[in-house]
Write a protein that holds these residues in place. Sequence first.
Motif, mmCIF file in Angstrom:
data_model
loop_
_atom_site.group_PDB
_atom_site.id
_atom_site.type_symbol
_atom_site.label_atom_id
_atom_site.label_comp_id
_atom_site.label_asym_id
_atom_site.label_seq_id
_atom_site.Cartn_x
_atom_site.Cartn_y
_atom_site.Cartn_z
ATOM 1 N N ALA A 558 9.778 -6.138 10.953
ATOM 2 C CA ALA A 558 8.596 -6.456 10.148
ATOM 3 C C ALA A 558 8.168 -5.200 9.403
ATOM 4 O O ALA A 558 8.043 -4.119 10.001
ATOM 5 C CB ALA A 558 7.452 -6.947 11.033
ATOM 6 N N VAL A 559 7.966 -5.327 8.105
ATOM 7 C CA VAL A 559 7.447 -4.237 7.278
ATOM 8 C C VAL A 559 6.060 -4.662 6.814
ATOM 9 O O VAL A 559 5.920 -5.609 6.033
ATOM 10 C CB VAL A 559 8.360 -3.948 6.076
ATOM 11 C CG1 VAL A 559 7.741 -2.886 5.178
ATOM 12 C CG2 VAL A 559 9.745 -3.513 6.545
ATOM 13 N N VAL A 560 5.041 -4.001 7.335
ATOM 14 C CA VAL A 560 3.659 -4.328 6.994
ATOM 15 C C VAL A 560 3.153 -3.287 5.999
ATOM 16 O O VAL A 560 3.182 -2.089 6.287
ATOM 17 C CB VAL A 560 2.756 -4.339 8.240
ATOM 18 C CG1 VAL A 560 1.387 -4.910 7.893
ATOM 19 C CG2 VAL A 560 3.388 -5.124 9.366
ATOM 20 N N VAL A 561 2.697 -3.747 4.855
ATOM 21 C CA VAL A 561 2.197 -2.837 3.817
ATOM 22 C C VAL A 561 0.673 -2.919 3.805
ATOM 23 O O VAL A 561 0.103 -3.982 3.556
ATOM 24 C CB VAL A 561 2.769 -3.189 2.436
ATOM 25 C CG1 VAL A 561 2.424 -2.092 1.427
ATOM 26 C CG2 VAL A 561 4.284 -3.376 2.501
ATOM 27 N N VAL A 562 0.041 -1.791 4.091
ATOM 28 C CA VAL A 562 -1.420 -1.710 4.143
ATOM 29 C C VAL A 562 -1.868 -0.593 3.217
ATOM 30 O O VAL A 562 -1.055 0.170 2.698
ATOM 31 C CB VAL A 562 -1.914 -1.447 5.582
ATOM 32 C CG1 VAL A 562 -1.513 -2.576 6.518
ATOM 33 C CG2 VAL A 562 -1.370 -0.102 6.102
ATOM 34 N N GLY A 563 -3.172 -0.467 3.019
ATOM 35 C CA GLY A 563 -3.616 0.645 2.198
ATOM 36 C C GLY A 563 -5.034 0.525 1.704
ATOM 37 O O GLY A 563 -5.831 -0.301 2.160
ATOM 38 N N THR A 598 8.572 -2.661 14.072
ATOM 39 C CA THR A 598 7.501 -2.709 13.083
ATOM 40 C C THR A 598 7.483 -1.403 12.297
ATOM 41 O O THR A 598 7.380 -0.313 12.884
ATOM 42 C CB THR A 598 6.128 -2.918 13.744
ATOM 43 O OG1 THR A 598 6.163 -4.119 14.520
ATOM 44 C CG2 THR A 598 5.035 -3.022 12.687
ATOM 45 N N VAL A 599 7.605 -1.535 10.990
ATOM 46 C CA VAL A 599 7.477 -0.414 10.063
ATOM 47 C C VAL A 599 6.201 -0.626 9.256
ATOM 48 O O VAL A 599 5.985 -1.706 8.704
ATOM 49 C CB VAL A 599 8.691 -0.329 9.114
ATOM 50 C CG1 VAL A 599 8.479 0.748 8.054
ATOM 51 C CG2 VAL A 599 9.968 -0.074 9.909
ATOM 52 N N VAL A 600 5.345 0.388 9.197
ATOM 53 C CA VAL A 600 4.122 0.309 8.408
ATOM 54 C C VAL A 600 4.269 1.184 7.171
ATOM 55 O O VAL A 600 4.605 2.373 7.282
ATOM 56 C CB VAL A 600 2.888 0.731 9.216
ATOM 57 C CG1 VAL A 600 1.624 0.665 8.338
ATOM 58 C CG2 VAL A 600 2.718 -0.155 10.441
ATOM 59 N N VAL A 601 4.047 0.597 6.016
ATOM 60 C CA VAL A 601 4.029 1.322 4.738
ATOM 61 C C VAL A 601 2.568 1.474 4.337
ATOM 62 O O VAL A 601 1.837 0.481 4.236
ATOM 63 C CB VAL A 601 4.812 0.554 3.660
ATOM 64 C CG1 VAL A 601 4.649 1.224 2.296
ATOM 65 C CG2 VAL A 601 6.286 0.453 4.043
#
Length: 811
Positions: A558-563, A598-601
Motif C-alpha cells: 500500500a502506498v499512502v500519499v498524505v500531505g 506500507t509506504v507513506v509518501v
Amino acid sequence: MTGARADDRAALITSLDLPTKVALLTGASGFTLVPEPSIGLGELRLSDGPTGVRGLKFSDGRVVALLPNATLLAACWSEQTAYEAGQLLAQEALAQGIHVVLGPTINLHRSPLGGRLFEAYSEDPLLTGRLAAAYVRGLQDSGVGACLKHLVANESETERTTVNSVLDEATLREVYLLPFEIATADADPWSMMAAYNDVNGVPATEQRHVITEIVKGEWGYRGLVMSDWSATGSAAPAATAGLDLVMPGPDGPWGDALVAAVRAGEVSEAVIDEHVERLLRLAARVGALGAPPEPARSFPAPDSAQRRAQLTRLAAQGMTVLKNDAAALPLHRDASVALIGRHAVETIGMGGGSAVVNPPYQVSVACGLTEQMGDRVTVTDGVAVRTRPVPARDGFLTDPRTGEAGVRVTLYDAAGAELEHRHAPAAITAVGMDDDFPGTAASVRLDAVITGGGPVELGAIGVGAWTVRAGERTLTYRLAVSGTGMAEEILAPPSRTDVVDVAAGTALSATVTLPGGGRPGDGYLGAGRFGLVANPASRETVDVIDDAVRAAGDADVAVVVVGLTEEQETESVDKTTLHLPGAQDALVEAVAGAARRTVVVVNAATPVVMPWLPRVDAVLLVGLPGQEAGRAVAAALLGDVEPAGRLVGTFPVDDGMCPAWSVTPVDGELRYAEGRHLGYRGHFAGRASEPAFWLGHGLGYGDWAYSDARVVAGDGTPGVTVTVTNTGIRASREVVQVYYQPPGDDEPVRLAGWRDVTLPPGESARLVVPTDPRVWRRWDTGAGAWQRLTGGELLIARGLGDVRATLPVPA
C-alpha cells in the motif's frame, strides 16, 4: 550603451532634472519600471519567480513551466542543481522578455510553522547562501537579473506588514544576514528586496544599518535594493536609509513627496543620484539601457519532452527517503500496489500566494504511477484534506462556448457594458489586477456546464454579492474578507458552498457584484480573485477509510500519499500545527494495520508530525514537485531516479518541540529568543528534545561505510578527508557533511561544508571536504567586529543523527 560604464551613467544622470530622476525610482505598474527615452532607458520588466516565471500578470497569465519548490531543489545539496534551476528560469524569463526574476528567497526556516518556508531553501545559513549563489549565477550568466529576498529577519507571515523582529546583532550577522552575505560575495546578485517587517524597531525599508552600513558599506554591494510590494511607508527616511526603488507603481510614497524632501534639504540630491545610478547599472546589466529591446527568444516549451524529462529529474533526485525498513523501496514493478489518498489523486505541485504560476498541466501521483505500472495499480481516494473550498477541477466544469475544462468569464462595467470575456481554465480568475481594458469591472459573470451528477459541493469564491444558479436551484451569498491578513481578496479570498443534487449536463451560472462598483474603498483593494466551486461532495470519513483498508488488504504493498495543501504552505498565513490536516493520520494507521507493506509518501515541503512512523515500512518526502509531480514520484518509488535528497530542515517529533516555535507576535514583537541556536543547532545543544529527523538526514537507496577520516589543512581553514564505500547493491549518491563544533557552551554547532559522490556498489572514493571560512568566526558585539574561532571539533556525518567520525581541530 549596454554595459554602460559608471562615467557614462553619471553623464546620463546629469542630463535629468530632479522630478524625472525621482520618477524613475517608483515602478510604472505592478511589475514594470519607468522608461526614459531621453537617455535610452527602456522598460524594465520584473516577475515573481520562486518556482516559475509567472510574467507581468499576477493571474491568468502565460502558460509557464512549474519547477519543484525551493526546499525540494535544495534537498539535492547540489550547487550544480541550483545553477541548473537558475538557467531554466532564465530561459523562461527571456522567452517572455523579463529582465529580473524576483528570487531566490533566502530567509531561513526559523520555526517550522512558517507558511512561506516552501519558497526558501533551508534552516542553515551556509547551505542557503551557497545554493542561492549558484541559483543567482545560473540566472545572471544568461543575462537575467536575480533578486535576493527578503532583507531581513522575515521568517514568518503572521502580522507580516507590522511585526517587529527583535534579535541581537550577533544573531543578525551570523545567522540571518549570512545567506545574503554569501550570495553577494560569491555571485554579485544584481538586486535585493527589503522586507515588510521591522527589524529592532526600524522598518526594513528604512534600515540604514542593514542596507547602507552593512550591505552597501561593509560588503561593497553595487546592486539595487528595492522594496517588497507596498512595503515602503515613507519618503525621506527610506531614501536616506539606502532604499533605491519603491514597488509597485505608479503610485507610491515617493514621487512629489520625495521631490519636496530634496528641495527642503531633508534628502541630498546626491542620494537620489546614487539611487538612479544603481537603477541604470541594473538596466545596463540586463540590456535595457542604450539598446533597442531584444525580441523574445524561443526556448523549449513548458510542455515539451525536454522540459518534462528535466523537471521530472530535478524533482525526483531531491526527494528524501526518511525510512526504508527491509528495503521496502524501491517498489518491484511486478508487485500489486494499492495507491491511496487525496494527495494521490490531487497531488500538490506548488504553494500558494506569489509562488503560483499557470503551468501547462500538473501530473498526479495516480497518473504518474499508473503510466509506469498499468493495471498493477488500484487508486482509492482518501479523506478530505482542506477546510476551504477550492475551484472546480479535473474537468468537472467546462466552458459552454469551447467545451474546455474551466469556465467562461465575462466582465461588465457599472453601466452593464461588456468589458471583456475570456476562458479561465482553473475556474477562477483575477479582476482589477493587470487589467488591460478601458473602464473598471463592476461585476463578473461566470458560466459553465457541470459534467458530473449527484451530490455536488457548489458555491463561490471572492468578495462581493453573489447569485449562483444551477438548473432550478438558486444560491445567494454576500462574501467579505475577515480583515486579518494582507490582500485577502487576492491571496485568500472568502468562499461559501452548499451541497446540491444536480444532473450531469446542468448549466451553471454565477454573477458577483463587486464592492463599491469595483473601485477601492472601505477596505476593498479594488482587485480580487473570483471563482466557482463545483466538485463532488465529500463522503463520510469512516466510509473512505473502509475503502482504503479493503484496497490495502488486497495488494502486495500500500502506498499512502498524505500531505499539506496551499492552506498551510502559502504566503500571508502561518501554520498552527505540524499535524497533517483532516483524518490523514487515522487513514495511515488503518492502512498500516491492513497492508502487508506500507509506504507513506509525504507531499509537503516542510516538517509534519508522523505519529504512525513506527508502524509503516518506508517514508518518502517528495516536497511540492512541480508540474511533473506524479511522474517524479513514480520515478523515485520505482528507483528509475534515486531519491537521494537530504533534509534541509529538522523535523521535530511533535508540536512545540523545537528551539523556535511561536510565530505570533506579542504586542507587535516577535523575539528571536533562541538567538543563534535555531533548528538543528538548538537540538544538538540540548535546548530542544531529540528530533524525529535531523537536517542532512536521507537514506537514498544505498548503504555507506566511512573510514580513515582525518583533518587536513585547507585554504585558511581546516578541512577533512575521508574514504566512503558504497556497501549496498545499487549505484547510489552520498552527501558527506562536515559540521564544526567550536569550544564553549555558547557557541552552536554549524554546518561547515559538504561534498557529494556517486558510486556503483562495492566502490570506494577518497574525498576531501573543505570547510567554509565564514563559519569559523563569531561577531563580537562589544568590539563591533568579527573574531576568528579556533579549536573545537569537526564532525563527519550523514546528518547529525548519524555522526561517523569526530576529529579534534589542531591547535
